[in-house]
Write an enzyme that holds these catalytic residues in place. Structure first.
Site, PDB file in Angstrom:
ATOM      1  N   CYS A  57      63.992  43.804  37.685  1.00  0.00           N
ATOM      2  CA  CYS A  57      63.701  44.458  36.414  1.00  0.00           C
ATOM      3  C   CYS A  57      64.332  45.852  36.372  1.00  0.00           C
ATOM      4  O   CYS A  57      64.247  46.605  37.350  1.00  0.00           O
ATOM      5  CB  CYS A  57      62.192  44.561  36.207  1.00  0.00           C
ATOM      6  SG  CYS A  57      61.737  45.311  34.624  1.00  0.00           S
ATOM      7  N   CYS A  61      58.763  51.450  36.359  1.00  0.00           N
ATOM      8  CA  CYS A  61      57.301  51.510  36.524  1.00  0.00           C
ATOM      9  C   CYS A  61      57.000  51.792  37.995  1.00  0.00           C
ATOM     10  O   CYS A  61      57.347  50.996  38.872  1.00  0.00           O
ATOM     11  CB  CYS A  61      56.658  50.202  36.085  1.00  0.00           C
ATOM     12  SG  CYS A  61      57.101  49.692  34.405  1.00  0.00           S
ATOM     13  N   CYS A  64      55.413  49.124  40.441  1.00  0.00           N
ATOM     14  CA  CYS A  64      55.858  47.734  40.400  1.00  0.00           C
ATOM     15  C   CYS A  64      56.909  47.393  41.447  1.00  0.00           C
ATOM     16  O   CYS A  64      57.989  48.001  41.491  1.00  0.00           O
ATOM     17  CB  CYS A  64      56.398  47.409  39.007  1.00  0.00           C
ATOM     18  SG  CYS A  64      56.846  45.665  38.829  1.00  0.00           S
ATOM     19  N   CYS A 101      49.214  31.831  32.119  1.00  0.00           N
ATOM     20  CA  CYS A 101      50.059  32.950  31.698  1.00  0.00           C
ATOM     21  C   CYS A 101      51.376  32.932  32.468  1.00  0.00           C
ATOM     22  O   CYS A 101      51.379  32.810  33.695  1.00  0.00           O
ATOM     23  CB  CYS A 101      49.339  34.270  31.916  1.00  0.00           C
ATOM     24  SG  CYS A 101      50.244  35.692  31.243  1.00  0.00           S
ATOM     25  N   CYS A 133      49.638  31.961  27.526  1.00  0.00           N
ATOM     26  CA  CYS A 133      49.877  33.399  27.439  1.00  0.00           C
ATOM     27  C   CYS A 133      51.235  33.712  28.061  1.00  0.00           C
ATOM     28  O   CYS A 133      51.674  33.032  28.989  1.00  0.00           O
ATOM     29  CB  CYS A 133      48.766  34.149  28.176  1.00  0.00           C
ATOM     30  SG  CYS A 133      48.952  35.960  28.169  1.00  0.00           S
ATOM     31  N   CYS A 193      46.383  40.525  24.610  1.00  0.00           N
ATOM     32  CA  CYS A 193      45.845  40.798  25.944  1.00  0.00           C
ATOM     33  C   CYS A 193      46.407  42.143  26.371  1.00  0.00           C
ATOM     34  O   CYS A 193      47.615  42.274  26.606  1.00  0.00           O
ATOM     35  CB  CYS A 193      46.273  39.686  26.908  1.00  0.00           C
ATOM     36  SG  CYS A 193      45.759  39.949  28.630  1.00  0.00           S
ATOM     37  N   ARG A 265      38.849  41.142  31.958  1.00  0.00           N
ATOM     38  CA  ARG A 265      39.422  40.437  33.109  1.00  0.00           C
ATOM     39  C   ARG A 265      39.445  41.312  34.363  1.00  0.00           C
ATOM     40  O   ARG A 265      40.037  42.387  34.364  1.00  0.00           O
ATOM     41  CB  ARG A 265      40.833  39.952  32.779  1.00  0.00           C
ATOM     42  CG  ARG A 265      40.873  39.098  31.533  1.00  0.00           C
ATOM     43  CD  ARG A 265      42.200  38.381  31.337  1.00  0.00           C
ATOM     44  NE  ARG A 265      42.204  37.679  30.054  1.00  0.00           N
ATOM     45  CZ  ARG A 265      41.656  36.484  29.843  1.00  0.00           C
ATOM     46  NH1 ARG A 265      41.075  35.840  30.836  1.00  0.00           N
ATOM     47  NH2 ARG A 265      41.689  35.931  28.647  1.00  0.00           N
TER      48      ARG A 265
END
Length: 329
Positions: A57, A61, A64, A101, A133, A193, A265
């Site tokens: 990616c 972040c 991550c 998901c 999802c 979500c 969650r």
């Protein structure tokens, strides 16, 4: 304290601060009472999260392990096939999951063959009767509409933290970008979500600020994940201490009070929590967990299916039955 079935979207920061800063036992009691007014306390939705495209990616972040710029042990994996994903989803349903998901480590969705394959995955999983999802990064309004037409039930796009703290953990997209994607999802008729992560070095005021943004949206997110930082070596936040479980309990309880109808969650961080610690989170109003047959949550450790089954038996919990009729294609 009121336990009426009343949803508010006009919370003030001062009101949220007062709720959040209550003595912990009072806070949990209030949250547990509200939880039992709105939900069956013995039911927990079991969700399966699958990384359908891993690593590489371009975002930064700081938590991550899938960011290409950090030196981690995460192996980059190309986008999976539709048949492989549907097979895993079928096994997940048989194991008790009612939501599936699919996550792709993208900054944003592009209108190309990869997105076409995601559409096929959504159609295939939807045909199983699962809530479908996706979390794919930023979306345009038209892309959200395509996903909705394919049968997508929910789209995950976390705020991560408060608007004030956001620039400390991510610089490659803005807080406004995240809110825009959520708006596109809403316009397309897909449920939202959205939650965040605690343990990033943020203050209690930042946590309150994130909850303020979520709970004052015109419509609350139907699903609110509360994540503890899953530390990944090689990332800027990889050496931070473990998030204190009582901080998770406080965050879950406050979210439950502010957004009583939402599914809250208990997400990342469960691998470092004992059964007793997770029980406190359920008592505070959490009514969903993520599971995986590979015992990972994307690229970080997660309890296995048998471990969760044993915990449910001990605590007297059962998987929530939310099977839906597949959307017409």
């Amino acid at each position: 304290m009121t336990t009426e079935k009343n949803i508010r979207t006009d919370w003030s920061l001062d009101e949220i601060k007062e709720i959040y800063n209550q003595p912990l036992m009072d806070l949990v009691y209030q949250a547990a009472t509200i939880h039992r007014t709105w939900h069956k306390a013995s039911e927990v939705q079991v969700c399966t999260l699958l990384s359908v495209k891993t690593g590489g990616c371009p975002e930064d972040c700081s938590y991550c392990g899938q960011a290409a710029r950090y030196h981690t042990d995460i192996k980059v994996k190309a986008l999976m096939s539709r048949d492989e994903v549907v097979s895993i989803a079928s096994r997940a349903k048989a194991a008790g999951s009612s939501r599936f998901c699919m996550a792709a480590a993208w900054r944003e969705v592009r209108d190309n063959k990869d997105f076409d394959r995601i559409i096929e995955m959504v159609q295939g999983v939807n045909e199983l009767g699962l809530e479908v999802c996706c979390t794919l990064g930023m979306l345009t309004e038209n892309q959200a509409k395509r996903l909705q037409e394919a049968g997508l039930y929910a789209y995950n796009h976390n705020l991560d933290s408060s608007e004030n703290y956001y620039d400390e953990i991510i610089t490659t997209r803005t807080y406004g970008d995240r809110l825009n994607t959520i708006n596109h999802v809403r316009k397309a008729g897909i449920t939202v979500c959205s939650g965040g992560i605690i343990g990033l070095g943020e203050s209690h005021q930042d946590r309150i600020g994130m909850l303020f943004t979520l709970s004052t949206m015109p419509k609350h997110p139907e699903s609110v994940p509360v994540n503890a930082l899953a530390r990944v070596k090689g990332t800027p936040l990889g050496d931070l201490p473990k998030t204190d479980t009582w901080e998770m309990v406080r965050m879950i309880a406050t979210a439950r009070i502010l957004m009583p109808a939402s599914i809250v969650r208990l997400s990342a961080g469960r691998a470092e929590m004992t059964e007793e610690e997770q029980a406190w989170c359920f008592m505070a109003g959490a009514n969903s967990i993520f599971t995986s047959e590979s015992e990972t949550l994307l690229v970080t450790p997660n309890p296995g299916l048998q471990q969760d089954k044993k915990m449910f038996e001990t605590l007297g919990l059962r998987p929530m039955n939310r099977e839906k009729t597949p959307a017409a294609l």
